[in-house]
Design a protein around this motif. Structure first.
Motif, PDB file in Angstrom:
ATOM      1  N   SER A 286       0.836  -1.189   0.000  1.00  0.00           N
ATOM      2  CA  SER A 286       0.000   0.000   0.000  1.00  0.00           C
ATOM      3  C   SER A 286       0.876   1.245   0.000  1.00  0.00           C
ATOM      4  O   SER A 286       2.002   1.227   0.511  1.00  0.00           O
ATOM      5  CB  SER A 286      -0.893  -0.002   1.239  1.00  0.00           C
ATOM      6  OG  SER A 286      -1.646   1.182   1.291  1.00  0.00           O
ATOM      7  N   ILE A 287       0.354   2.300  -0.608  1.00  0.00           N
ATOM      8  CA  ILE A 287       1.007   3.608  -0.512  1.00  0.00           C
ATOM      9  C   ILE A 287      -0.039   4.602  -0.042  1.00  0.00           C
ATOM     10  O   ILE A 287      -1.179   4.591  -0.510  1.00  0.00           O
ATOM     11  CB  ILE A 287       1.610   4.047  -1.867  1.00  0.00           C
ATOM     12  CG1 ILE A 287       2.806   3.167  -2.218  1.00  0.00           C
ATOM     13  CG2 ILE A 287       2.037   5.501  -1.818  1.00  0.00           C
ATOM     14  CD1 ILE A 287       3.554   3.621  -3.448  1.00  0.00           C
ATOM     15  N   PHE A 288       0.350   5.431   0.889  1.00  0.00           N
ATOM     16  CA  PHE A 288      -0.561   6.413   1.453  1.00  0.00           C
ATOM     17  C   PHE A 288       0.121   7.765   1.383  1.00  0.00           C
ATOM     18  O   PHE A 288       1.231   7.947   1.877  1.00  0.00           O
ATOM     19  CB  PHE A 288      -0.878   6.015   2.902  1.00  0.00           C
ATOM     20  CG  PHE A 288      -1.799   6.957   3.617  1.00  0.00           C
ATOM     21  CD1 PHE A 288      -2.762   7.710   2.940  1.00  0.00           C
ATOM     22  CD2 PHE A 288      -1.707   7.090   4.998  1.00  0.00           C
ATOM     23  CE1 PHE A 288      -3.604   8.564   3.622  1.00  0.00           C
ATOM     24  CE2 PHE A 288      -2.561   7.949   5.684  1.00  0.00           C
ATOM     25  CZ  PHE A 288      -3.504   8.694   4.999  1.00  0.00           C
ATOM     26  N   ASP A 289      -0.529   8.685   0.729  1.00  0.00           N
ATOM     27  CA  ASP A 289       0.003  10.035   0.583  1.00  0.00           C
ATOM     28  C   ASP A 289      -0.734  10.922   1.582  1.00  0.00           C
ATOM     29  O   ASP A 289      -1.889  11.280   1.373  1.00  0.00           O
ATOM     30  CB  ASP A 289      -0.227  10.510  -0.857  1.00  0.00           C
ATOM     31  CG  ASP A 289       0.438  11.843  -1.125  1.00  0.00           C
ATOM     32  OD1 ASP A 289       0.651  12.583  -0.152  1.00  0.00           O
ATOM     33  OD2 ASP A 289       0.729  12.122  -2.295  1.00  0.00           O
ATOM     34  N   THR A 290      -0.060  11.256   2.690  1.00  0.00           N
ATOM     35  CA  THR A 290      -0.753  11.962   3.778  1.00  0.00           C
ATOM     36  C   THR A 290      -1.119  13.395   3.408  1.00  0.00           C
ATOM     37  O   THR A 290      -2.005  13.977   4.010  1.00  0.00           O
ATOM     38  CB  THR A 290       0.120  11.995   5.048  1.00  0.00           C
ATOM     39  OG1 THR A 290       1.386  12.534   4.697  1.00  0.00           O
ATOM     40  CG2 THR A 290       0.271  10.608   5.627  1.00  0.00           C
ATOM     41  N   SER A 291      -0.416  13.954   2.417  1.00  0.00           N
ATOM     42  CA  SER A 291      -0.704  15.344   2.078  1.00  0.00           C
ATOM     43  C   SER A 291      -2.014  15.479   1.318  1.00  0.00           C
ATOM     44  O   SER A 291      -2.720  16.465   1.454  1.00  0.00           O
ATOM     45  CB  SER A 291       0.444  15.919   1.261  1.00  0.00           C
ATOM     46  OG  SER A 291       0.608  15.141   0.103  1.00  0.00           O
ATOM     47  N   THR A 292      -2.337  14.472   0.522  1.00  0.00           N
ATOM     48  CA  THR A 292      -3.566  14.563  -0.273  1.00  0.00           C
ATOM     49  C   THR A 292      -4.631  13.583   0.219  1.00  0.00           C
ATOM     50  O   THR A 292      -5.779  13.685  -0.160  1.00  0.00           O
ATOM     51  CB  THR A 292      -3.277  14.215  -1.742  1.00  0.00           C
ATOM     52  OG1 THR A 292      -2.812  12.865  -1.786  1.00  0.00           O
ATOM     53  CG2 THR A 292      -2.239  15.129  -2.338  1.00  0.00           C
ATOM     54  N   GLY A 293      -4.221  12.624   1.025  1.00  0.00           N
ATOM     55  CA  GLY A 293      -5.165  11.603   1.470  1.00  0.00           C
ATOM     56  C   GLY A 293      -5.302  10.450   0.490  1.00  0.00           C
ATOM     57  O   GLY A 293      -6.018   9.495   0.738  1.00  0.00           O
ATOM     58  N   GLN A 294      -4.598  10.528  -0.630  1.00  0.00           N
ATOM     59  CA  GLN A 294      -4.683   9.460  -1.625  1.00  0.00           C
ATOM     60  C   GLN A 294      -4.084   8.173  -1.059  1.00  0.00           C
ATOM     61  O   GLN A 294      -3.038   8.199  -0.409  1.00  0.00           O
ATOM     62  CB  GLN A 294      -3.889   9.827  -2.891  1.00  0.00           C
ATOM     63  CG  GLN A 294      -4.273  11.135  -3.520  1.00  0.00           C
ATOM     64  CD  GLN A 294      -5.579  11.079  -4.257  1.00  0.00           C
ATOM     65  OE1 GLN A 294      -6.207  10.027  -4.342  1.00  0.00           O
ATOM     66  NE2 GLN A 294      -6.012  12.220  -4.777  1.00  0.00           N
ATOM     67  N   ILE A 295      -4.771   7.084  -1.358  1.00  0.00           N
ATOM     68  CA  ILE A 295      -4.276   5.804  -0.853  1.00  0.00           C
ATOM     69  C   ILE A 295      -4.505   4.721  -1.897  1.00  0.00           C
ATOM     70  O   ILE A 295      -5.470   4.803  -2.675  1.00  0.00           O
ATOM     71  CB  ILE A 295      -4.949   5.450   0.501  1.00  0.00           C
ATOM     72  CG1 ILE A 295      -4.200   4.315   1.213  1.00  0.00           C
ATOM     73  CG2 ILE A 295      -6.420   5.103   0.320  1.00  0.00           C
ATOM     74  CD1 ILE A 295      -4.521   4.238   2.685  1.00  0.00           C
ATOM     75  N   ALA A 296      -3.592   3.781  -1.981  1.00  0.00           N
ATOM     76  CA  ALA A 296      -3.757   2.667  -2.928  1.00  0.00           C
ATOM     77  C   ALA A 296      -3.306   1.382  -2.262  1.00  0.00           C
ATOM     78  O   ALA A 296      -2.336   1.367  -1.494  1.00  0.00           O
ATOM     79  CB  ALA A 296      -2.943   2.923  -4.191  1.00  0.00           C
ATOM     80  N   PHE A 297      -4.031   0.323  -2.542  1.00  0.00           N
ATOM     81  CA  PHE A 297      -3.688  -1.003  -2.028  1.00  0.00           C
ATOM     82  C   PHE A 297      -3.561  -1.978  -3.187  1.00  0.00           C
ATOM     83  O   PHE A 297      -4.304  -1.875  -4.160  1.00  0.00           O
ATOM     84  CB  PHE A 297      -4.802  -1.546  -1.117  1.00  0.00           C
ATOM     85  CG  PHE A 297      -4.900  -0.889   0.211  1.00  0.00           C
ATOM     86  CD1 PHE A 297      -4.253  -1.409   1.310  1.00  0.00           C
ATOM     87  CD2 PHE A 297      -5.659   0.262   0.367  1.00  0.00           C
ATOM     88  CE1 PHE A 297      -4.352  -0.805   2.548  1.00  0.00           C
ATOM     89  CE2 PHE A 297      -5.771   0.879   1.603  1.00  0.00           C
ATOM     90  CZ  PHE A 297      -5.111   0.345   2.700  1.00  0.00           C
ATOM     91  N   SER A 298      -2.654  -2.921  -3.060  1.00  0.00           N
ATOM     92  CA  SER A 298      -2.552  -4.005  -4.037  1.00  0.00           C
ATOM     93  C   SER A 298      -2.403  -5.309  -3.265  1.00  0.00           C
ATOM     94  O   SER A 298      -1.484  -5.466  -2.456  1.00  0.00           O
ATOM     95  CB  SER A 298      -1.350  -3.762  -4.948  1.00  0.00           C
ATOM     96  OG  SER A 298      -1.189  -4.865  -5.796  1.00  0.00           O
ATOM     97  N   ILE A 299      -3.320  -6.235  -3.519  1.00  0.00           N
ATOM     98  CA  ILE A 299      -3.372  -7.471  -2.726  1.00  0.00           C
ATOM     99  C   ILE A 299      -3.231  -8.678  -3.644  1.00  0.00           C
ATOM    100  O   ILE A 299      -4.108  -8.941  -4.470  1.00  0.00           O
ATOM    101  CB  ILE A 299      -4.704  -7.550  -1.960  1.00  0.00           C
ATOM    102  CG1 ILE A 299      -4.852  -6.324  -1.047  1.00  0.00           C
ATOM    103  CG2 ILE A 299      -4.813  -8.836  -1.161  1.00  0.00           C
ATOM    104  CD1 ILE A 299      -6.210  -5.712  -1.070  1.00  0.00           C
ATOM    105  N   PRO A 300      -2.107  -9.403  -3.553  1.00  0.00           N
ATOM    106  CA  PRO A 300      -1.939 -10.597  -4.391  1.00  0.00           C
ATOM    107  C   PRO A 300      -2.814 -11.747  -3.865  1.00  0.00           C
ATOM    108  O   PRO A 300      -2.636 -12.188  -2.729  1.00  0.00           O
ATOM    109  CB  PRO A 300      -0.453 -10.930  -4.279  1.00  0.00           C
ATOM    110  CG  PRO A 300      -0.008 -10.283  -3.017  1.00  0.00           C
ATOM    111  CD  PRO A 300      -0.939  -9.159  -2.689  1.00  0.00           C
TER     112      PRO A 300
END
Lengths: 290, 177
Positions: free
Chosen positions: B48-62
């Motif tokens: 996962s990557i979480f960008d605290t400045s914009t609130g954008q978040i992404a998850f990748s689950i194999p």
């Protein structure tokens, strides 16, 4: 106007950033080996082996049954009056190494075997899965006192070595090649050799998520003209329900050890010497994962 | 003047965008409560990557990394339900709302975005918590997934009763990227 511009830039940047985040994730992901699994439903194709191995800690109970030949007519209820049985167990020592044993009522044969998955098909590189298989079988019939010669344990032994090479071409289609070497310690040399080579070809066509058609044929090389046996041919339907796999088969072979069906098939499929039968497998997880 | 503003703005955006956090530890558990057999699986390989400045978040689950108690369950999960050879990953991308990076302790947040499972993408709103611990962030959430929503079909022949809804629990620890 200026503000509109700014808003546009901020927005577009945000949208861009969102896509970016997933892409960025992908770059961070370790390139793992992506194994292709479940080329076949079971360790048996029709009569013979598939390259599948049991997972570590799994115990499979195999109950296989072959009836008499269909062309024996109504008197024998199309073969249903007779039955040949093999009871067997197979255990996964590791995900790639398995051992098994069983007993077949044909010639009262006991067999033990070992299989090892040497290569495993992956999505990116390895095109095939290859499993080495070796068994030893003791034919306990006839009894010593009933034999026509002074029969020893050695005379009763046979050994089979196979290389099972399979490729899962798609979700639906898997094909397998089975180069096979059968060695029998004692044979009637007027009809057969001690060492016999065969090449098997088999496949699976999946019809739905739980049902598949299977087929298998073993071609024997350098068969003497006087040899009374036929090449083994079989067709099957695999039905999977949870921990069970039911395989309903039609084949010209009665026996379920390699010696019996590869080198001693007595029926000619196209003359109607077809045996109905089934293999039922039940898998138990003996040792828990984790 | 206009171009100068643009440069400053875009520079500042890029600067702000540098506030990214990535997974240090990840755990996703799914739990299916069924009459015959409860089924539980754990996945430690998600990213996962979480960008605290914009609130954008992404998850990748194999999908293949879900570990089950029984190997056969794993095989069925991959082959029959999630069809992981066709759809190897589940993803979520969206935005986390309602957090303050200066606050101590757990704070309730909502993630709004697109959840993709089994090749089907749906707009979802998931509630959870965030907590700043030193330079790390801990994210927790628990939510339900209806199999039908993601076209996950349970074969009729199967004796194992699979619940129509499974519970998914996530526990991620983030560190600065």
């Amino acid at each position: 106007m200026k503000y509109l511009f700014l808003i546009l830039i901020v927005c577009s940047n945000d949208v861009y950033a969102q896509d970016d985040l997933l892409n960025e994730l992908e770059q961070h992901e370790a390139a793992t080996k992506d194994y292709v699994t479940s080329a076949f439903k079971s360790t048996r194709l029709v009569n013979g082996q598939t390259m599948e191995t049991k997972h570590k800690g799994e115990l499979e109970f195999i109950f296989a049954h072959r009836f008499g030949a269909i062309n024996e007519g109504a008197y024998e209820l199309f073969g249903l009056d007779q039955a040949y049985v093999r009871l067997g167990l197979e255990y996964g020592i590791t995900d790639r190494l398995g051992v098994g044993f069983g007993r077949n009522s044909v010639d009262k044969t006991m067999d033990g075997y070992i299989r090892y998955k040497v290569l495993a098909q992956t999505k990116q590189g390895m095109p095939v899965t290859m499993t080495a298989f070796a068994n030893a079988a003791i034919r306990t019939s006839p009894k010593k006192e009933d034999a026509t010669f002074d029969i020893t344990l050695e005379d009763r032994m046979s050994y089979t070595t196979q290389v099972l090479i399979a490729r899962k071409f798609s979700q639906a289609l898997s094909l397998q090649l089975m180069p096979t070497w059968v060695h029998k310690n004692t044979v009637d040399t007027s009809i057969e050799n001690n060492d016999q080579l065969a090449l098997g070809l088999g496949g699976r066509l999946k019809l739905s998520r739980s049902i598949a058609l299977t087929s298998e044929y073993y071609y024997r090389f350098q068969v003497p003209d006087s040899n009374p046996y036929f090449n083994s041919l079989g067709f099957g339907i695999d039905i999977e329900t949870g921990g069970h796999v039911f395989q309903l088969v039609l084949t010209n072979s009665r026996g379920l050890t390699e010696r019996a069906f590869i080198t001693e098939t007595t029926g000619e499929f196209f003359d109607g010497d077809i045996h109905m039968g089934f293999n039922v497998t039940r898998t138990f997880q003996v040792r828990r994962q984790r | 003047m206009k171009s100068l503003t643009l440069i400053i703005v875009s520079l500042s955006i890029h600067f702000v965008h540098a506030q990214k956090f990535t997974t240090e530890k990840s755990l996703i558990v799914f739990y299916s409560d069924a009459s015959i057999e409860d089924i539980k699986a754990e996945n430690h390989q998600s990213m996962s990557i979480f960008d605290t400045s914009t609130g954008q978040i992404a998850f990748s689950i194999p999908i293949k990394e879900f570990q089950f108690e029984k190997s056969l369950m794993k095989e069925h999960f991959n082959e029959k339900y999630l069809e992981s050879e066709k759809y190897p990953k589940s993803t979520f991308q969206g935005r986390v709302e309602g957090y303050q990076s200066t606050l101590k302790g757990q704070q309730p947040v909502t993630a709004i975005g697109k959840l993709t499972i089994h090749g089907v993408t749906r707009d979802v709103e998931i509630s959870g918590t965030l907590e700043w611990r030193d330079n790390k962030i801990v994210a927790n959430s628990s939510f339900k997934v209806r199999l039908e929503d993601y076209k996950i079909k349970v074969p009729q022949l199967l004796w194992q009763n699979i619940a129509e809804e499974v519970e998914v629990t996530i526990d991620f620890t983030y560190k600065p990227l």
